[in-house]
Design a protein around this motif. Structure first.
Motif, mmCIF file in Angstrom:
data_model
loop_
_atom_site.group_PDB
_atom_site.id
_atom_site.type_symbol
_atom_site.label_atom_id
_atom_site.label_comp_id
_atom_site.label_asym_id
_atom_site.label_seq_id
_atom_site.Cartn_x
_atom_site.Cartn_y
_atom_site.Cartn_z
ATOM 1 N N GLU A 166 113.749 70.742 74.586
ATOM 2 C CA GLU A 166 113.584 70.722 76.045
ATOM 3 C C GLU A 166 114.121 69.436 76.661
ATOM 4 O OE1 GLU A 166 109.288 73.034 75.850
ATOM 5 O OE2 GLU A 166 109.556 71.432 77.311
ATOM 6 N N GLU A 167 113.884 68.312 75.978
ATOM 7 C CA GLU A 167 114.225 67.002 76.539
ATOM 8 C C GLU A 167 115.600 66.500 76.097
ATOM 9 O OE1 GLU A 167 112.590 65.733 78.783
ATOM 10 O OE2 GLU A 167 110.528 66.443 78.651
ATOM 11 N N GLY A 168 116.267 67.265 75.222
ATOM 12 C CA GLY A 168 117.595 66.856 74.768
ATOM 13 C C GLY A 168 117.580 65.669 73.827
ATOM 14 N N LEU A 169 116.564 65.603 72.954
ATOM 15 C CA LEU A 169 116.467 64.483 72.015
ATOM 16 C C LEU A 169 117.229 64.779 70.734
ATOM 17 C CD1 LEU A 169 112.660 63.555 72.243
ATOM 18 C CD2 LEU A 169 114.530 62.960 73.796
ATOM 19 N N ASP A 170 117.804 63.744 70.131
ATOM 20 C CA ASP A 170 118.406 63.828 68.800
ATOM 21 C C ASP A 170 117.341 63.355 67.824
ATOM 22 O OD1 ASP A 170 119.893 63.828 66.534
ATOM 23 O OD2 ASP A 170 121.346 62.306 67.184
ATOM 24 N N LEU A 171 116.639 64.309 67.195
ATOM 25 C CA LEU A 171 115.428 63.996 66.432
ATOM 26 C C LEU A 171 115.587 64.406 64.973
ATOM 27 C CD1 LEU A 171 112.459 62.973 66.775
ATOM 28 C CD2 LEU A 171 111.819 65.385 67.009
ATOM 29 N N ALA A 172 115.259 63.478 64.062
ATOM 30 C CA ALA A 172 115.224 63.782 62.622
ATOM 31 C C ALA A 172 113.770 63.901 62.194
ATOM 32 C CB ALA A 172 115.917 62.681 61.834
ATOM 33 N N ILE A 173 113.455 64.959 61.418
ATOM 34 C CA ILE A 173 112.089 65.209 60.953
ATOM 35 C C ILE A 173 111.917 64.657 59.544
ATOM 36 C CG2 ILE A 173 110.366 66.961 60.434
ATOM 37 C CD1 ILE A 173 110.994 66.850 63.395
ATOM 38 N N VAL A 174 110.821 63.928 59.323
ATOM 39 C CA VAL A 174 110.508 63.376 58.007
ATOM 40 C C VAL A 174 109.221 64.040 57.512
ATOM 41 C CG1 VAL A 174 109.947 61.291 56.699
ATOM 42 C CG2 VAL A 174 111.569 61.175 58.614
ATOM 43 N N PRO A 175 109.255 64.834 56.441
ATOM 44 C CA PRO A 175 108.026 65.484 55.953
ATOM 45 C C PRO A 175 107.112 64.498 55.240
ATOM 46 C CG PRO A 175 109.870 66.018 54.522
ATOM 47 C CD PRO A 175 110.449 65.220 55.668
ATOM 48 N N THR A 176 105.803 64.711 55.380
ATOM 49 C CA THR A 176 104.820 63.900 54.644
ATOM 50 C C THR A 176 103.785 64.850 54.045
ATOM 51 O OG1 THR A 176 103.208 63.615 56.436
ATOM 52 C CG2 THR A 176 105.084 62.094 56.390
ATOM 53 N N GLY A 177 102.991 64.340 53.111
ATOM 54 C CA GLY A 177 101.958 65.162 52.489
ATOM 55 C C GLY A 177 100.608 65.040 53.148
ATOM 56 N N GLY A 178 100.567 64.371 54.318
ATOM 57 C CA GLY A 178 99.292 64.190 54.999
ATOM 58 C C GLY A 178 99.223 62.824 55.652
ATOM 59 N N GLY A 179 98.053 62.508 56.201
ATOM 60 C CA GLY A 179 97.891 61.248 56.916
ATOM 61 C C GLY A 179 98.097 60.031 56.030
ATOM 62 N N GLY A 180 97.735 60.150 54.745
ATOM 63 C CA GLY A 180 97.930 59.040 53.825
ATOM 64 C C GLY A 180 99.397 58.716 53.619
ATOM 65 N N GLY A 181 100.259 59.694 53.765
ATOM 66 C CA GLY A 181 101.704 59.459 53.674
ATOM 67 C C GLY A 181 102.295 59.052 55.005
ATOM 68 N N MET A 182 101.717 59.557 56.094
ATOM 69 C CA MET A 182 102.234 59.243 57.421
ATOM 70 C C MET A 182 102.015 57.786 57.799
ATOM 71 S SD MET A 182 100.766 58.527 60.616
ATOM 72 C CE MET A 182 99.127 59.260 60.555
ATOM 73 N N ALA A 183 100.827 57.255 57.540
ATOM 74 C CA ALA A 183 100.457 55.934 58.062
ATOM 75 C C ALA A 183 101.426 54.823 57.656
ATOM 76 C CB ALA A 183 99.024 55.601 57.644
ATOM 77 N N PRO A 184 101.781 54.683 56.371
ATOM 78 C CA PRO A 184 102.705 53.588 56.029
ATOM 79 C C PRO A 184 104.079 53.744 56.672
ATOM 80 C CG PRO A 184 102.254 54.976 54.106
ATOM 81 C CD PRO A 184 101.289 55.371 55.160
ATOM 82 N N LEU A 185 104.516 54.972 56.905
ATOM 83 C CA LEU A 185 105.805 55.177 57.573
ATOM 84 C C LEU A 185 105.757 54.681 59.016
ATOM 85 C CD1 LEU A 185 106.740 58.771 56.314
ATOM 86 C CD2 LEU A 185 107.596 56.583 55.474
ATOM 87 N N VAL A 186 104.646 54.963 59.705
ATOM 88 C CA VAL A 186 104.493 54.514 61.094
ATOM 89 C C VAL A 186 104.318 53.004 61.157
ATOM 90 C CG1 VAL A 186 102.980 54.596 63.119
ATOM 91 C CG2 VAL A 186 103.602 56.704 61.941
ATOM 92 N N LEU A 187 103.404 52.478 60.338
ATOM 93 C CA LEU A 187 103.111 51.045 60.395
ATOM 94 C C LEU A 187 104.306 50.202 59.966
ATOM 95 C CD1 LEU A 187 99.469 51.088 58.985
ATOM 96 C CD2 LEU A 187 100.192 51.000 61.363
ATOM 97 N N GLY A 188 105.117 50.725 59.046
ATOM 98 C CA GLY A 188 106.315 50.021 58.611
ATOM 99 C C GLY A 188 107.511 50.293 59.509
ATOM 100 N N ARG A 189 107.306 51.058 60.563
ATOM 101 C CA ARG A 189 108.354 51.446 61.516
ATOM 102 C C ARG A 189 109.541 52.111 60.807
ATOM 103 N NH1 ARG A 189 109.645 46.917 65.823
ATOM 104 N NH2 ARG A 189 109.720 45.542 64.020
ATOM 105 N N GLU A 190 109.216 52.840 59.731
ATOM 106 C CA GLU A 190 110.248 53.640 59.057
ATOM 107 C C GLU A 190 110.476 54.947 59.803
ATOM 108 O OE1 GLU A 190 110.017 53.747 54.705
ATOM 109 O OE2 GLU A 190 108.432 52.253 54.870
ATOM 110 N N VAL A 191 109.534 55.339 60.646
ATOM 111 C CA VAL A 191 109.720 56.433 61.590
ATOM 112 C C VAL A 191 109.311 55.918 62.968
ATOM 113 C CG1 VAL A 191 109.310 58.259 59.895
ATOM 114 C CG2 VAL A 191 107.393 57.345 61.237
ATOM 115 N N ASP A 192 109.817 56.589 64.024
ATOM 116 C CA ASP A 192 109.503 56.136 65.384
ATOM 117 C C ASP A 192 108.138 56.606 65.846
ATOM 118 O OD1 ASP A 192 112.003 54.751 66.084
ATOM 119 O OD2 ASP A 192 112.896 56.733 65.776
ATOM 120 N N PHE A 193 107.804 57.844 65.534
ATOM 121 C CA PHE A 193 106.491 58.367 65.905
ATOM 122 C C PHE A 193 106.123 59.470 64.943
ATOM 123 C CE2 PHE A 193 107.545 62.252 68.554
ATOM 124 C CZ PHE A 193 108.939 62.157 68.465
ATOM 125 N N ALA A 194 104.879 59.960 65.052
ATOM 126 C CA ALA A 194 104.380 60.857 64.005
ATOM 127 C C ALA A 194 103.216 61.695 64.512
ATOM 128 C CB ALA A 194 103.924 60.034 62.802
#
Length: 308
Positions: A166-194
């Motif tokens: 809808e917004e015309g974003l160029d977005l790459a999806i990164v799969p995780t196995g749950g919140g325990g996998g998501m948190a270090p990616l966000v905190l390390g800024r390896e992904v933009d949002f989650a």
């Protein structure tokens, strides 16, 4: 829908474990969790297991089986002997959404939904060190830059993909196995949002993580200033419940004992402390009849939306 907060359940509190005589269970039980250790489902589940163990008088062992946003765990549950000795604790989007968009080895009628003990808190999060903190700022940044998003379930991925289109974003999806996998990616800024199903509650009090928006239909009582996606003009929301689920065919007396244990847990101070005080989920007790109706109502509504 009746959503009964534990705080107003004092009049119906059970007064002691083992209130009803029954010889089940006679051996240790297994609680299957469809996400990796360290996320909100795992944290809640381990405390829930301890409280149920206290009530039932047998060990409740937690087994994490991540994959497919809990699809792997539901497949395991379907193929488990229907004796109640193995049950699943987690959300229901793997039943109300996943089978609509991808082939899975189970269906909604393969299971019974005994009781919900917490309301889902589905959020969009980002690091406090990013140059954006609100969802509008994420969208504005994404219109000028390629962005990465860490998903956990097929449903949150589908919603973000739709918004990105809808917004015309160029977005790459990164799969995780749950919140325990998501948190270090966000905190390390390896992904933009989650997507966060609740793990954010461990990091927002320290200021490390920011909730940009909620995917739930209503604002979280723990983050009253954070809007929902619907309030921001996006017609998407997730209704979910942390639920105790068994395969079809479990004997009635066994289901009754599990229900008693679930209600006991919903009134347990240790479960409230971790669920409301640590993971910021409202504690509830919703019994089988209402949860059976909830799961089928959400599934039917989702099918209708996806058919449009």
């Amino acid at each position: 829908m009746k959503k009964t907060f534990a705080a107003i359940l004092g009049a119906t509190m059970m007064t002691a474990p083992m209130a009803m005589a029954d010889d089940w269970p006679t051996r240790p039980l297994t609680m299957v969790i469809g996400f990796a250790p360290g996320g909100s489902t795992d944290i809640q589940g381990r405390v829930l297991a301890n409280v149920m163990e206290e009530y039932l008088g047998q060990p409740v062992n937690v087994v994490n089986q991540p994959g497919g946003g809990s699809a792997v765990a539901f497949t395991r549950l379907k193929n488990t002997e229907a004796d109640g000795n193995t049950f699943l604790f987690g959300g229901t989007t793997a039943l109300t959404f996943t089978p609509i968009i991808t082939p899975v080895e189970y269906e909604i009628d393969d299971f019974e939904y005994l009781a919900a003990v917490a309301l889902g808190q589905n959020a969009i999060v980002t690091s406090a060190e990013q140059p954006f903190s609100t969802f509008d700022e994420i969208i504005a940044h994404g219109k000028e830059n390629q962005m990465t998003y860490a998903q956990q379930t097929p449903l949150d991925e589908a919603i973000i993909r739709a918004i990105a289109e809808e917004e015309g974003l160029d977005l790459a999806i990164v799969p995780t196995g749950g919140g325990g996998g998501m948190a270090p990616l966000v905190l390390g800024r390896e992904v933009d949002f989650a997507y966060s199903g609740g793990t954010h509650a461990q990091y927002t009090p320290t200021g490390e993580m920011v909730v940009a928006a909620f995917m739930s239909a209503e604002r979280s009582p723990f983050y009253p200033d954070t809007p929902t996606l619907m309030e921001l003009g996006y017609d998407y929301s997730i209704e979910d419940y942390r639920t105790i689920i068994v395969p079809q065919g479990v004997p009635e007396n066994v289901k009754a004992r599990l229900l008693e244990a679930a209600e006991y847990a919903s009134e347990s101070q240790s479960f409230k402390d971790i669920t409301e005080g640590n993971t910021f989920f409202p504690v509830v007790f919703i019994g089988q009849e209402e949860m059976e109706a909830n799961v089928r109502r959400i599934r039917a509504a989702t099918e209708e939306v996806m058919a449009d």
